[in-house]
Write a protein that holds these residues in place. Sequence first.
Motif, mmCIF file in Angstrom:
data_model
loop_
_atom_site.group_PDB
_atom_site.id
_atom_site.type_symbol
_atom_site.label_atom_id
_atom_site.label_comp_id
_atom_site.label_asym_id
_atom_site.label_seq_id
_atom_site.Cartn_x
_atom_site.Cartn_y
_atom_site.Cartn_z
ATOM 1 N N MET A 1 1.164 73.642 -27.581
ATOM 2 C CA MET A 1 1.727 72.439 -27.023
ATOM 3 C C MET A 1 0.713 71.303 -27.106
ATOM 4 N N VAL A 2 1.231 70.090 -27.164
ATOM 5 C CA VAL A 2 0.384 68.894 -27.177
ATOM 6 C C VAL A 2 1.032 67.851 -26.275
ATOM 7 N N ILE A 3 0.185 67.070 -25.613
ATOM 8 C CA ILE A 3 0.657 66.026 -24.721
ATOM 9 C C ILE A 3 0.123 64.689 -25.235
ATOM 10 N N GLY A 4 1.010 63.754 -25.489
ATOM 11 C CA GLY A 4 0.631 62.399 -25.871
ATOM 12 C C GLY A 4 0.726 61.507 -24.650
ATOM 13 N N LEU A 5 -0.346 60.765 -24.359
ATOM 14 C CA LEU A 5 -0.359 59.860 -23.213
ATOM 15 C C LEU A 5 -0.544 58.429 -23.686
ATOM 16 N N ASP A 6 0.414 57.571 -23.349
ATOM 17 C CA ASP A 6 0.286 56.135 -23.593
ATOM 18 C C ASP A 6 -0.168 55.527 -22.265
ATOM 19 N N ASP A 47 -3.793 70.593 -25.684
ATOM 20 C CA ASP A 47 -4.401 69.369 -26.192
ATOM 21 C C ASP A 47 -3.699 68.133 -25.631
ATOM 22 N N ILE A 48 -4.512 67.164 -25.223
ATOM 23 C CA ILE A 48 -4.007 65.899 -24.707
ATOM 24 C C ILE A 48 -4.578 64.780 -25.575
ATOM 25 N N VAL A 49 -3.698 63.924 -26.083
ATOM 26 C CA VAL A 49 -4.091 62.854 -26.992
ATOM 27 C C VAL A 49 -3.913 61.512 -26.288
#
Length: 105
Positions: A1-6, A47-49
């Motif tokens: 899993m991956v998390i995208g944060l704006d 992972d957090i981007v």
Amino acid sequence: MVIGLDVHKRSVYATVMEDNGNIISQRNMENNMETVNGFLSVYKDHDIVIESSTSGKYLCKELLKLNYKIHLINPAKVPEISNNYKKTDKEDSLELAELFRLNAL
């Protein structure tokens, strides 16, 4: 899993995406550590981007202190986001997660 944060000064939009591209969750939240950590705590090993904006850098430092797996991305290296005609926080967080998932960052 991956998390995208704006990440912005007052808000954070998160997209949680599975390795196959399915979206698990999308959420807008207040930019404070209690709220963000509360949301992310179930994803601690993933992972957090985050884009390297002023607000993004601050959140990155705070999340690193809590042992999250953070990837700070130079927004100039992500032309897909800056050229996105929809240009919403939701779309930006989705693009961060998707590009990382595809190893395009």
